[in-house]
Design a protein around this motif. Structure first.
Motif, short mmCIF file in Angstrom:
data_model
loop_
_atom_site.label_atom_id
_atom_site.label_comp_id
_atom_site.label_asym_id
_atom_site.label_seq_id
_atom_site.Cartn_x
_atom_site.Cartn_y
_atom_site.Cartn_z
N THR A 134 0.84 -1.21 0.00
CA THR A 134 0.00 0.00 0.00
C THR A 134 0.87 1.25 0.00
OG1 THR A 134 -1.86 -1.11 1.09
CG2 THR A 134 -1.73 1.30 1.33
N VAL A 135 1.88 1.27 0.86
CA VAL A 135 2.77 2.43 0.90
C VAL A 135 3.57 2.55 -0.39
CG1 VAL A 135 4.76 3.48 2.09
CG2 VAL A 135 2.89 2.47 3.42
N LEU A 136 4.02 1.44 -0.94
CA LEU A 136 4.80 1.49 -2.17
C LEU A 136 3.93 1.91 -3.36
CD1 LEU A 136 7.53 1.22 -3.50
CD2 LEU A 136 7.16 -1.27 -3.64
N ILE A 137 2.70 1.41 -3.45
CA ILE A 137 1.79 1.87 -4.52
C ILE A 137 1.55 3.37 -4.38
CG2 ILE A 137 -0.59 1.73 -5.40
CD1 ILE A 137 -0.49 -1.31 -4.61
N THR A 138 1.34 3.82 -3.16
CA THR A 138 1.14 5.25 -2.91
C THR A 138 2.34 6.05 -3.38
OG1 THR A 138 -0.29 4.76 -1.04
CG2 THR A 138 0.67 6.98 -1.13
N ALA A 139 3.53 5.62 -3.00
CA ALA A 139 4.75 6.33 -3.40
C ALA A 139 4.91 6.33 -4.92
CB ALA A 139 5.96 5.70 -2.72
N LEU A 140 4.63 5.20 -5.54
CA LEU A 140 4.76 5.10 -6.99
C LEU A 140 3.78 6.05 -7.69
CD1 LEU A 140 6.04 3.71 -9.46
CD2 LEU A 140 4.27 1.95 -9.25
N PHE A 141 2.55 6.12 -7.19
CA PHE A 141 1.59 7.00 -7.84
C PHE A 141 1.85 8.46 -7.52
CE2 PHE A 141 -0.08 3.20 -9.33
CZ PHE A 141 -0.66 3.55 -10.55
N CYS A 142 2.45 8.77 -6.41
CA CYS A 142 2.89 10.15 -6.18
C CYS A 142 3.97 10.50 -7.21
CB CYS A 142 3.40 10.33 -4.75
SG CYS A 142 2.08 10.44 -3.52
N LEU A 143 4.87 9.57 -7.50
CA LEU A 143 5.88 9.78 -8.54
C LEU A 143 5.19 10.01 -9.88
CD1 LEU A 143 9.12 7.90 -9.31
CD2 LEU A 143 7.33 7.94 -11.01
N TYR A 144 4.29 9.12 -10.26
CA TYR A 144 3.58 9.26 -11.53
C TYR A 144 2.85 10.59 -11.60
CZ TYR A 144 3.96 4.51 -13.48
OH TYR A 144 4.40 3.36 -14.05
N ASN A 145 2.14 10.95 -10.54
CA ASN A 145 1.35 12.18 -10.54
C ASN A 145 2.24 13.40 -10.72
OD1 ASN A 145 -0.90 10.91 -7.93
ND2 ASN A 145 -0.86 10.47 -10.12
N LYS A 146 3.37 13.43 -10.03
CA LYS A 146 4.29 14.56 -10.17
C LYS A 146 4.93 14.58 -11.55
CE LYS A 146 5.27 14.75 -5.24
NZ LYS A 146 4.59 15.98 -4.91
N TYR A 147 5.20 13.40 -12.11
CA TYR A 147 5.78 13.27 -13.44
C TYR A 147 4.80 13.82 -14.49
CZ TYR A 147 8.49 10.49 -16.97
OH TYR A 147 9.26 10.06 -18.02
N VAL A 148 3.55 13.39 -14.42
CA VAL A 148 2.52 13.81 -15.37
C VAL A 148 2.26 15.31 -15.25
CG1 VAL A 148 0.03 13.63 -15.83
CG2 VAL A 148 1.42 11.56 -15.62
N ASP A 149 2.07 15.80 -14.04
CA ASP A 149 1.74 17.21 -13.85
C ASP A 149 2.97 18.11 -13.99
OD1 ASP A 149 -0.93 16.65 -13.50
OD2 ASP A 149 -0.82 16.67 -11.31
#
Length: 185
Positions: A134-149
């Motif tokens: 759960t924490v790793l998925i969260t961290a990965l999607f924070c990375l993706y979100n910052k990458y996209v935006d």
């Protein structure tokens, strides 16, 4: 308009991953393992984590894509919507509520995850591996979100785009198709 030149036919994360294939490969592999690999959490539950994080990060492309993937995997469209509104009252298990709470805390700041939040998840039946993922998925999607935006990628407004993208995510997962993504003719 994106800050760097990206393939116009590949909005959101897809264009970024095609832009730099060497960095895309490990990111795609990690995503495939976490969201489609073996787990005691269903694929739909893992997509709900990605949906919640992307929603809280206000990343429209990722939120729409993973909401649609969750909807397809869950076979309905209410749960993801309700999770984004208030996961504590959404129609998910107590274990999933506790894991979504951990995701919500980690999305704010990793140090926001408390011993009490982890204990709540354990008492609800979550395993250490589920808490970890759960924490790793969260961290990965924070990375993706910052990458996209951060690179101002395009987020289509047409819901049909996300229907197709969700079907592709559910059907093929997160791996790159052989030969990449071909531009429409």
């Amino acid at each position: 308009m994106p800050h760097i030149p990206l393939p116009e036919h590949l909005p959101g994360i897809t264009g970024l991953l095609e832009y730099r294939l060497d960095t895309a490969l490990p990111i795609r592999d990690l995503t495939q393992i976490l969201l489609r690999g073996e787990s005691s959490l269903t694929q739909g539950e893992r997509e709900l984590i990605a949906t919640l994080v992307s929603s809280r990060n206000c990343t429209n492309f990722c939120e729409a894509a993973h909401t649609k993937a969750a909807d397809l995997l869950l076979g309905e469209s209410e749960t993801a919507r309700l999770v984004k509104q208030n996961f504590e009252t959404a129609p998910v298990s107590d274990k999933m509520k506790a894991l979504l709470n951990i995701a919500a805390l980690a999305q704010i700041n990793g140090k926001s995850v408390t011993t009490e939040a982890v204990e709540r998840a354990r008492l609800a039946g979550a395993t250490d591996l589920e808490i970890h993922d759960t924490v790793l998925i969260t961290a990965l999607f924070c990375l993706y979100n910052k990458y996209v935006d951060g690179l101002a990628t395009v987020a289509p407004s047409d819901p049909a785009f996300y229907q197709t993208l969700g079907e592709r995510i559910v059907g093929r997962g997160y791996t790159r198709p052989p030969g990449g993504f071909v531009a429409p003719k």
